[in-house]
Design a protein around this motif. Sequence first.
Motif, mmCIF file in Angstrom:
data_model
loop_
_atom_site.group_PDB
_atom_site.id
_atom_site.type_symbol
_atom_site.label_atom_id
_atom_site.label_comp_id
_atom_site.label_asym_id
_atom_site.label_seq_id
_atom_site.Cartn_x
_atom_site.Cartn_y
_atom_site.Cartn_z
ATOM 1 N N GLY A 23 0.800 -1.227 0.000
ATOM 2 C CA GLY A 23 0.000 0.000 0.000
ATOM 3 C C GLY A 23 0.826 1.267 0.000
ATOM 4 N N LEU A 24 2.142 1.122 -0.004
ATOM 5 C CA LEU A 24 2.983 2.315 0.027
ATOM 6 C C LEU A 24 3.372 2.739 -1.383
ATOM 7 C CD1 LEU A 24 5.480 1.535 2.937
ATOM 8 C CD2 LEU A 24 3.337 2.826 3.023
ATOM 9 N N CYS A 25 3.428 4.042 -1.592
ATOM 10 C CA CYS A 25 3.906 4.535 -2.876
ATOM 11 C C CYS A 25 4.698 5.815 -2.648
ATOM 12 C CB CYS A 25 2.736 4.794 -3.815
ATOM 13 S SG CYS A 25 3.284 5.392 -5.424
ATOM 14 N N ALA A 26 5.943 5.796 -3.061
ATOM 15 C CA ALA A 26 6.809 6.966 -2.926
ATOM 16 C C ALA A 26 7.103 7.514 -4.312
ATOM 17 C CB ALA A 26 8.123 6.576 -2.252
ATOM 18 N N VAL A 27 7.321 8.825 -4.375
ATOM 19 C CA VAL A 27 7.839 9.397 -5.614
ATOM 20 C C VAL A 27 9.219 9.971 -5.303
ATOM 21 C CG1 VAL A 27 6.750 11.685 -5.293
ATOM 22 C CG2 VAL A 27 7.389 10.918 -7.589
ATOM 23 N N VAL A 28 10.170 9.692 -6.166
ATOM 24 C CA VAL A 28 11.512 10.243 -6.010
ATOM 25 C C VAL A 28 11.643 11.470 -6.913
ATOM 26 C CG1 VAL A 28 13.993 9.784 -6.210
ATOM 27 C CG2 VAL A 28 12.424 7.924 -5.582
ATOM 28 N N ASP A 29 12.069 12.590 -6.350
ATOM 29 C CA ASP A 29 12.384 13.817 -7.096
ATOM 30 C C ASP A 29 11.295 14.296 -8.060
ATOM 31 O OD1 ASP A 29 14.758 14.071 -5.746
ATOM 32 O OD2 ASP A 29 16.049 13.532 -7.443
ATOM 33 N N PRO A 30 10.119 14.618 -7.521
ATOM 34 C CA PRO A 30 9.058 15.135 -8.399
ATOM 35 C C PRO A 30 9.304 16.594 -8.786
ATOM 36 C CG PRO A 30 8.288 15.170 -6.120
ATOM 37 C CD PRO A 30 9.686 14.590 -6.100
ATOM 38 N N SER A 31 9.707 16.835 -10.035
ATOM 39 C CA SER A 31 9.921 18.197 -10.519
ATOM 40 C C SER A 31 8.635 18.976 -10.510
ATOM 41 C CB SER A 31 10.388 18.215 -11.972
ATOM 42 O OG SER A 31 11.088 17.077 -12.301
ATOM 43 N N GLU A 32 7.566 18.265 -10.883
ATOM 44 C CA GLU A 32 6.265 18.894 -11.016
ATOM 45 C C GLU A 32 5.218 17.861 -10.626
ATOM 46 O OE1 GLU A 32 5.537 19.857 -15.121
ATOM 47 O OE2 GLU A 32 6.592 18.082 -15.846
#
Length: 253
Positions: A23-32
Motif C-alpha cells: 500500500g505504500l507509494c513513494a515518488v523520487v524527485d518530483p519536478s512537477e
Amino acid sequence: MSLEIELVPCLKDNYAYLVREGGLCAVVDPSEAAPVKAALARHGGKLTHILNTHHHWDHTGGNLALKEEFGAEVVGPGKDRERIAGLDVGVTEDALWQFGSHQVRVLEIPAHTKSHIAFVFDDERAAFTGDTLFAMGCGRLFEGTPDMMWSSLSKLMKLPDDTRIYCGHEYTMSNGRFALTVEPDNADLQARMREVESLRAKNAPTIPSTIALEKKTNPFLRPNSAEIRRTLGLEKASDVEVFAETRRRKDAF
Ligand code: ZN
Ligand code: FE
C-alpha cells in the motif's frame, strides 16, 4: 515484498520515479506534480512518501502540491532542511530509513549540492542517484570541489555491480557523445552508444543503468583508464586530477 519502480518523465528531460510496495507509494524527485498525479491515477494509487535527493527545483518543484493533495511525507537530506520544500523527515547517512519491509540506506554524496544524498534499496539492488551519478555522466559541481565529487562517486562505485542506477535526468546521449571524445577506443562505450542511439530514436528511456555498466563506460568513473589519461595528457596525474580535468572538459563540451 518486492518493489515496483516506474519512470515518470517530467519537464524536458527529468525523471521522477514511483516506487511501490504493497500500500505504500513513494515518488523520487518530483519536478512537477501533474505527471506524477497522472501516473498515480493510472494505477488508482495514493502517494504516501516524497523522496528528494537534493534541493534543486527540478527535483522538488512538485513537493508542496503533492503533499497537500495526498498528505504524503517528505523525506530528504536532513542537512538541508531550509532548502527542501515541505521537508518532514530529514535523513542522514548514520541511520537507515524504513520503507515498508525495505531498509533504505542513505548515502551522503555532496558536490552537485553540498547535501546531496542517494537512496539505496540494497535488497532490491536499486539506487536513486539524483544529479550526482548519471548514465555515462556526473552532475556539475555547483557546491563542491572535484575532490568532493570524486569521493561521492567512489562511494557509489562500492555498490554491487548489479545495482540498478536510477538518475535524475535523461542526459545519456550527450553524456555518451562526450565520453567518446575522451575515450574513443573503448569498445564497451561504443557498443553502449549504439544501444542508446536506438533507444532514443524510439524516444525510449536509457534508464536504469547498472554500476557494472557505468564502471565500463562512464568517463567520470574511469580516471584510471590509460586512454583517458593519454587523451587528457595526464598520464602521471592522480585520479582526482584526471577526474577534475574530465569534468572541466565536459563543462565546456
Ligand atoms: Zn540538480
Ligand atoms: Fe536536476
